[in-house]
Design a protein around this motif. Structure first.
Motif, PDB file in Angstrom:
ATOM      1  N   TYR B 256      -5.231 -22.233   3.700  1.00  0.00           N
ATOM      2  CA  TYR B 256      -5.371 -21.366   2.529  1.00  0.00           C
ATOM      3  C   TYR B 256      -4.017 -21.148   1.856  1.00  0.00           C
ATOM      4  CZ  TYR B 256      -9.659 -20.594   5.121  1.00  0.00           C
ATOM      5  OH  TYR B 256     -10.817 -20.792   5.824  1.00  0.00           O
ATOM      6  N   LEU B 257      -2.945 -21.029   2.664  1.00  0.00           N
ATOM      7  CA  LEU B 257      -1.614 -20.847   2.080  1.00  0.00           C
ATOM      8  C   LEU B 257      -1.235 -22.046   1.214  1.00  0.00           C
ATOM      9  CD1 LEU B 257       0.252 -19.320   5.161  1.00  0.00           C
ATOM     10  CD2 LEU B 257      -0.388 -18.131   3.055  1.00  0.00           C
ATOM     11  N   GLN B 258      -1.693 -23.225   1.618  1.00  0.00           N
ATOM     12  CA  GLN B 258      -1.383 -24.424   0.835  1.00  0.00           C
ATOM     13  C   GLN B 258      -2.124 -24.439  -0.501  1.00  0.00           C
ATOM     14  OE1 GLN B 258      -2.164 -27.626   3.572  1.00  0.00           O
ATOM     15  NE2 GLN B 258      -0.287 -27.247   4.734  1.00  0.00           N
ATOM     16  N   LEU B 259      -3.172 -23.646  -0.629  1.00  0.00           N
ATOM     17  CA  LEU B 259      -3.916 -23.576  -1.891  1.00  0.00           C
ATOM     18  C   LEU B 259      -3.185 -22.739  -2.944  1.00  0.00           C
ATOM     19  CD1 LEU B 259      -7.550 -22.951  -0.577  1.00  0.00           C
ATOM     20  CD2 LEU B 259      -6.636 -25.094  -1.477  1.00  0.00           C
ATOM     21  N   LEU B 260      -2.261 -21.882  -2.477  1.00  0.00           N
ATOM     22  CA  LEU B 260      -1.601 -20.949  -3.397  1.00  0.00           C
ATOM     23  C   LEU B 260      -0.595 -21.655  -4.297  1.00  0.00           C
ATOM     24  CD1 LEU B 260      -0.708 -17.941  -1.047  1.00  0.00           C
ATOM     25  CD2 LEU B 260      -2.381 -17.898  -2.914  1.00  0.00           C
ATOM     26  N   LYS B 261      -0.483 -21.154  -5.530  1.00  0.00           N
ATOM     27  CA  LYS B 261       0.605 -21.529  -6.428  1.00  0.00           C
ATOM     28  C   LYS B 261       1.918 -20.972  -5.901  1.00  0.00           C
ATOM     29  CE  LYS B 261      -1.553 -21.520 -11.024  1.00  0.00           C
ATOM     30  NZ  LYS B 261      -1.792 -20.666 -12.193  1.00  0.00           N
ATOM     31  N   ARG B 262       3.004 -21.516  -6.423  1.00  0.00           N
ATOM     32  CA  ARG B 262       4.325 -20.921  -6.186  1.00  0.00           C
ATOM     33  C   ARG B 262       4.294 -19.438  -6.537  1.00  0.00           C
ATOM     34  NH1 ARG B 262       7.736 -20.404 -10.347  1.00  0.00           N
ATOM     35  NH2 ARG B 262       6.764 -22.083 -11.534  1.00  0.00           N
ATOM     36  N   ASP B 263       5.004 -18.624  -5.724  1.00  0.00           N
ATOM     37  CA  ASP B 263       5.144 -17.182  -5.973  1.00  0.00           C
ATOM     38  C   ASP B 263       3.819 -16.422  -5.944  1.00  0.00           C
ATOM     39  OD1 ASP B 263       7.960 -16.756  -6.221  1.00  0.00           O
ATOM     40  OD2 ASP B 263       7.924 -17.817  -8.126  1.00  0.00           O
ATOM     41  N   SER B 264       2.833 -16.961  -5.253  1.00  0.00           N
ATOM     42  CA  SER B 264       1.542 -16.272  -5.175  1.00  0.00           C
ATOM     43  C   SER B 264       1.287 -15.732  -3.771  1.00  0.00           C
ATOM     44  CB  SER B 264       0.427 -17.225  -5.597  1.00  0.00           C
ATOM     45  OG  SER B 264       0.600 -17.580  -6.951  1.00  0.00           O
ATOM     46  N   THR B 265       0.219 -14.936  -3.685  1.00  0.00           N
ATOM     47  CA  THR B 265      -0.020 -14.150  -2.474  1.00  0.00           C
ATOM     48  C   THR B 265      -1.451 -14.309  -1.964  1.00  0.00           C
ATOM     49  OG1 THR B 265       1.591 -12.495  -3.208  1.00  0.00           O
ATOM     50  CG2 THR B 265       0.001 -11.780  -1.550  1.00  0.00           C
ATOM     51  N   MET B 266      -1.572 -14.404  -0.656  1.00  0.00           N
ATOM     52  CA  MET B 266      -2.883 -14.255  -0.021  1.00  0.00           C
ATOM     53  C   MET B 266      -2.897 -12.905   0.692  1.00  0.00           C
ATOM     54  SD  MET B 266      -5.040 -16.602   2.625  1.00  0.00           S
ATOM     55  CE  MET B 266      -3.885 -16.715   3.982  1.00  0.00           C
ATOM     56  N   VAL B 267      -3.947 -12.125   0.446  1.00  0.00           N
ATOM     57  CA  VAL B 267      -4.033 -10.807   1.081  1.00  0.00           C
ATOM     58  C   VAL B 267      -5.157 -10.794   2.111  1.00  0.00           C
ATOM     59  CG1 VAL B 267      -4.517  -8.359   0.707  1.00  0.00           C
ATOM     60  CG2 VAL B 267      -3.031  -9.592  -0.865  1.00  0.00           C
ATOM     61  N   MET B 268      -4.804 -10.343   3.300  1.00  0.00           N
ATOM     62  CA  MET B 268      -5.735 -10.249   4.420  1.00  0.00           C
ATOM     63  C   MET B 268      -6.349  -8.848   4.425  1.00  0.00           C
ATOM     64  SD  MET B 268      -4.846 -13.194   5.669  1.00  0.00           S
ATOM     65  CE  MET B 268      -5.735 -13.204   7.220  1.00  0.00           C
ATOM     66  N   VAL B 269      -7.670  -8.777   4.477  1.00  0.00           N
ATOM     67  CA  VAL B 269      -8.321  -7.464   4.591  1.00  0.00           C
ATOM     68  C   VAL B 269      -9.257  -7.382   5.791  1.00  0.00           C
ATOM     69  CG1 VAL B 269      -8.160  -6.860   2.145  1.00  0.00           C
ATOM     70  CG2 VAL B 269     -10.146  -8.137   2.958  1.00  0.00           C
ATOM     71  N   GLY B 270      -9.479  -8.521   6.465  1.00  0.00           N
ATOM     72  CA  GLY B 270     -10.469  -8.520   7.535  1.00  0.00           C
ATOM     73  C   GLY B 270      -9.900  -8.569   8.939  1.00  0.00           C
ATOM     74  N   ALA B 271      -9.023  -9.505   9.182  1.00  0.00           N
ATOM     75  CA  ALA B 271      -8.630  -9.812  10.559  1.00  0.00           C
ATOM     76  C   ALA B 271      -7.525  -8.894  11.075  1.00  0.00           C
ATOM     77  CB  ALA B 271      -8.197 -11.271  10.651  1.00  0.00           C
ATOM     78  N   ILE B 272      -7.942  -7.830  11.762  1.00  0.00           N
ATOM     79  CA  ILE B 272      -6.956  -6.915  12.372  1.00  0.00           C
ATOM     80  C   ILE B 272      -6.717  -7.383  13.794  1.00  0.00           C
ATOM     81  CG2 ILE B 272      -6.421  -4.500  12.873  1.00  0.00           C
ATOM     82  CD1 ILE B 272      -8.063  -3.611  10.664  1.00  0.00           C
TER      83      ILE B 272
END
Lengths: 350, 350
Positions: B256-272
């Motif tokens: 999923y990180l590889q799907l991001l554009k430069r300077d973009s963010t993935m936010v986790m809300v599920g996996a604690i």
């Protein structure tokens, strides 16, 4: 079309570095020809020469922390003239027209930036050769002006170790009063401390090694946090505005994430490899971030050099002659250098 | 000082939920007394009742997606009156004076927010009981106004699943034209799609399950990306402005990180919980971030409810009676619900 010059490189991943001859292109209209004075020794040089990343091209001539004097400029060059003190860092070319290049982030060029060594040579074919050599010819855009008030030989590692640590502190807008942690005290970490302190941050060295405390304070750290000391880690929990993580190998980031304040970020600049499993809870609780940063663009690299000129910042270096490079590589691998080797390139010329 | 009411809860981690009697405090001057109409079934309810997180207190009465009618207000209450349609989410109290509370981020209260269930009851002692009950008395600040133009029973899960997905999209300022990925199509993911689409984003459902494509599009997704399809993943590489990751269990975030554009963010809300090892290179190349987000503050929860009222957004729910809860728990664990169970609390009252 090209000139033969002296260089130092390896013929394969097992070989020691030895003197060799390489070719440098003749000057194009937008090129600057540089007589190399000094070249820093970066851990990436070793990874490449030893093919640790599996992409090495041979003969391999590393070196991307280059300081030199301009000896000739192409007809279209306007920013440099013969005699100028200049630097060349990790890149010598990029497309200059993609969205990354247009935002002065050539390191993320969408067509791929050309590395100073081990990159694709657009002019002579084959691959690029780095700064373990007497001379280099570089497209003007990728040449940096070096402040003349600094100890020139100690400027060399700013071109990689310097910009790698300056860029995240600058991009995440570190300011006076922020509490900044720097994890790891090596070539990168020692520059992270100097920059964070110069930006006015309360700068805390975070290390596993109590014996590094004294040196960290000499470099500008306001305090030292020993990450193995659980009580101390608890005391600092949730108190950092920013953490610069320079550890170059796989490690556990969870204890550092717990040190961050709500809505704060830890930036990784060293470990280009899988980390120990991160607990999602350590970023979910407190809306924290873990981010990465790679060197910096050319414009920001110039800003970094200017900042160093204004704030009297250079690297702590140990000088070597070119023929001492193989021993130096072993010492870098063992962590036995404070904090960067720099090659006096006169030792190759004579 | 208190009144006995009907509730549904478990006596220990192995027990089924059964009808029981609990006490609710009498009204304080800043309290609102709510007659519960509906309560959503959140996966956290199951984790708590079954003591998966090791911190459960018994008897355990879960439920933090509460919709009800105000039946009485304390003398200092100014924002609510008898008959108002209101909601209560994951929190019923916090200090309201720390820096987090002052920034309307009560979920990160430095003294610890009081959970709607399994929290520390400041009034009656012991622990708090949630919405699997006929009535609840809550401090005014933590009571939300519910838009009256929506299907009331389908509003309930907005109080947790809704705010958990709205908050990161809102905080990271998702706007028209952004390409947003939502990973995982469950209670959280289905709301992520609805919100991202309503904010004008090009919304892509990212899932391992091709059979979820049709439903994702019905919910508002512009496209579906099957994460097991390597060619498709390559095609979308570096193209996302934001990714909302709702996967609730340990998984590999690297693709999923590889799907991001430069300077973009993935936010986790599920996996604690600990994730699979993240490769530092996947954030260093492109200066990307991985961040976390936890529900949202009260002010933002109200904004979310108002946004839902304006944009006609509710959850997809399946209604159950209170005595069907144990089967419902098993079905949630098996992922067999589209997309949230809601308990009709009349079934407990009669």
């Amino acid at each position: 079309m090209s000139t033969k010059i002296k260089a130092y490189g390896a013929q394969d991943s097992k070989a020691d570095l030895k003197e060799m001859t390489i070719e440098r292109r003749d000057l194009n209209s937008n090129d600057v020809k540089i007589d190399i004075l000094y070249c820093g020794v970066c851990h990436s040089d070793i990874h490449t020469v030893r093919n640790d990343w599996g992409n090495a091209k041979y003969p391999s001539v590393p070196g991307h922390e280059i300081i030199g004097k301009v000896v000739e400029v192409g007809s279209d060059v306007s920013n440099f003239k013969e005699g100028d003190l200049v630097g060349v860092g990790c890149m010598v070319d990029s497309c200059l027209s993609c969205s990354a290049c247009e935002e002065d982030l050539e390191q993320f060029c969408e067509e791929g930036m050309v590395g100073t060594y081990n990159g694709k040579d657009k002019h002579l074919g084959g691959h690029t050769y780095g700064g373990y050599s007497t001379s280099v010819t570089v497209r003007e855009h990728f040449v940096l002006k070096v402040p003349t008030n600094l100890d020139t030989k100690a400027v060399a590692p700013l071109l990689c170790a310097g910009i790698t640590t300056f860029s995240p502190l600058n991009h995440w807008k570190i300011k006076k009063g922020d509490k900044v942690g720097v994890v790891g005290l090596g070539g990168l970490g020692h520059m992270g401390i100097k920059f964070a302190a110069a930006m006015g941050a309360e700068t805390i060295m975070i290390t596993t090694s109590p014996e590094k405390a004294e040196d960290a304070k000499r470099l500008g750290a306001d305090g030292v946090l020993i990450s193995k000391d659980e009580d101390a880690m608890k005391e600092h929990r949730g108190s950092f505005d920013f953490i610069l993580n320079t550890v170059p190998v796989k490690h556990d980031v969870n204890p550092y994430l717990q040190l961050l304040k709500r809505d704060s970020t830890m930036v990784m600049v060293g470990a280009i490899e899988p980390l120990e499993p991160m607990n999602g809870g350590n970023i979910i609780i407190g809306r924290k971030s873990i981010a990465g940063s790679l060197i910096g663009g050319i414009k920001e690299t110039q800003e970094m050099l200017d900042f160093c000129g204004e704030n009297d910042i250079v690297c702590d270096v140990e000088m070597i002659n070119m023929d001492e490079i193989n021993t130096a590589f072993d010492r870098v691998t063992d962590g036995d250098v404070k904090y960067r080797f720099v090659i006096d390139m006169q030792s190759l010329k004579n």
